[in-house]
Design a protein around this motif. Sequence first.
Motif, short mmCIF file in Angstrom:
data_model
loop_
_atom_site.label_atom_id
_atom_site.label_comp_id
_atom_site.label_asym_id
_atom_site.label_seq_id
_atom_site.Cartn_x
_atom_site.Cartn_y
_atom_site.Cartn_z
N ARG A 50 82.50 21.70 -39.53
CA ARG A 50 83.54 22.62 -40.02
C ARG A 50 82.96 23.84 -40.74
O ARG A 50 83.72 24.70 -41.20
N GLY A 51 81.64 23.91 -40.86
CA GLY A 51 81.03 25.04 -41.54
C GLY A 51 81.28 25.06 -43.03
O GLY A 51 81.21 26.11 -43.67
N GLU A 52 81.56 23.87 -43.62
CA GLU A 52 81.85 23.80 -45.05
C GLU A 52 80.58 23.86 -45.89
O GLU A 52 80.64 24.11 -47.09
N TRP A 53 79.45 23.59 -45.28
CA TRP A 53 78.16 23.81 -45.91
C TRP A 53 77.52 25.02 -45.23
O TRP A 53 77.66 25.22 -44.03
N ASP A 54 76.81 25.82 -45.98
CA ASP A 54 76.16 27.00 -45.41
C ASP A 54 75.13 26.59 -44.36
O ASP A 54 74.47 25.56 -44.48
N GLY A 55 75.01 27.42 -43.34
CA GLY A 55 73.91 27.27 -42.40
C GLY A 55 74.17 26.48 -41.15
O GLY A 55 73.23 26.14 -40.42
N THR A 56 75.45 26.19 -40.83
CA THR A 56 75.70 25.46 -39.58
C THR A 56 75.35 26.34 -38.39
O THR A 56 75.71 27.51 -38.32
N LEU A 57 74.62 25.74 -37.44
CA LEU A 57 74.24 26.42 -36.21
C LEU A 57 75.13 25.89 -35.09
O LEU A 57 75.24 24.68 -34.88
#
Length: 355
Positions: A50-57
Amino acid sequence: MTITAHGYAAQAPAAPLAPFSFERRDPQPNDVAIDILFCGVCHSDLHTARGEWDGTLYPCVPGHEIVGRVAAVGNDVSKFTAGDIVGVGCMVDSCGQCPSCTDGEEQYCETTGFVGTYNGPDPVLGGHTFGGYSDHIVVDQGFVLKIGHDEKDLAAVAPLLCAGITTYSPLKHWKVGPGQKVGIVGLGGLGHMGVKIAAALGAEVYVFSTSPNKRDDARRLGATDLIVSKDADAMAAHANSFDFILNTVAASHDLDAFTALLKRDGTMTLVGVPEHAHPSPSVANLIFKRRAIAGSLIGGIAETQEMLDFCQAHGLTADIEMIDIADIETAYARMVKSDVKYRFVIDLASLKTAA
């Protein structure tokens, strides 16, 4: 050369997970190719997808609680053969040379950081790694674990690769054992394994929860009792009595209420990462009893193998609910509401019939 894999991926933070094909490497000399049987669903999967943490690729194929059967091995592999039942946890590589890696604490790799099973830099193909919501995976033999549980229990073994080691490692590091009074804060995917493992280590275990209706389950899992953490009188009755507290809650909360329960020289170890910082703890609460607040991150490969062997010897697995991969979005929605006892596990055989 590469081999096409099939799985489920999120293409963007707001996009539901959906069928996705991608490339895995052919086994290199030190590689193990694994047909995935089961993959646990960790809250980290949801946060990352869900992109809730920074840095999802993106695209993101989550999953780092993997149990499967070895399909093939590279020419230099000595630890595994085709047909073996194995596991893969949160890591698939590290530098192998820094002090932490040479000490068998790869999770604390000081040079490059460990390579995550998903959303990490792929050391061979480039790009980023794809996880266990897929039909197969290829992993260096140094990051593959032997699993000795009965085949009927393999789905319930999968969460041990994250939830199991995340709780086992601090319990062992702080030498939890017989004669100790130990608290587990939170009774979810991590907490329920913390209770089982602490009890198997011989400790007297108490669960802290805001939900009194979890008392029967806490006792079933091995706890002596459940303490309602919002009941001030119940908490005060246990002041200065705990040797160790394992805090599994991943939401911001007041830590002072728990540190006040520690004996002199007691430690509370945090394994949940909150979205927002905890309120600053009282320094006096620590100084006047020489108490400590610490943290812990999964465990090294050797310790993860130790944990798996310990759990096998004590008959421990996770409490799970099996799902088809097509139901992953429903599972995520239920996880947000804490509506699972206590870990979803994907049956990857369902991938063959998923739309």
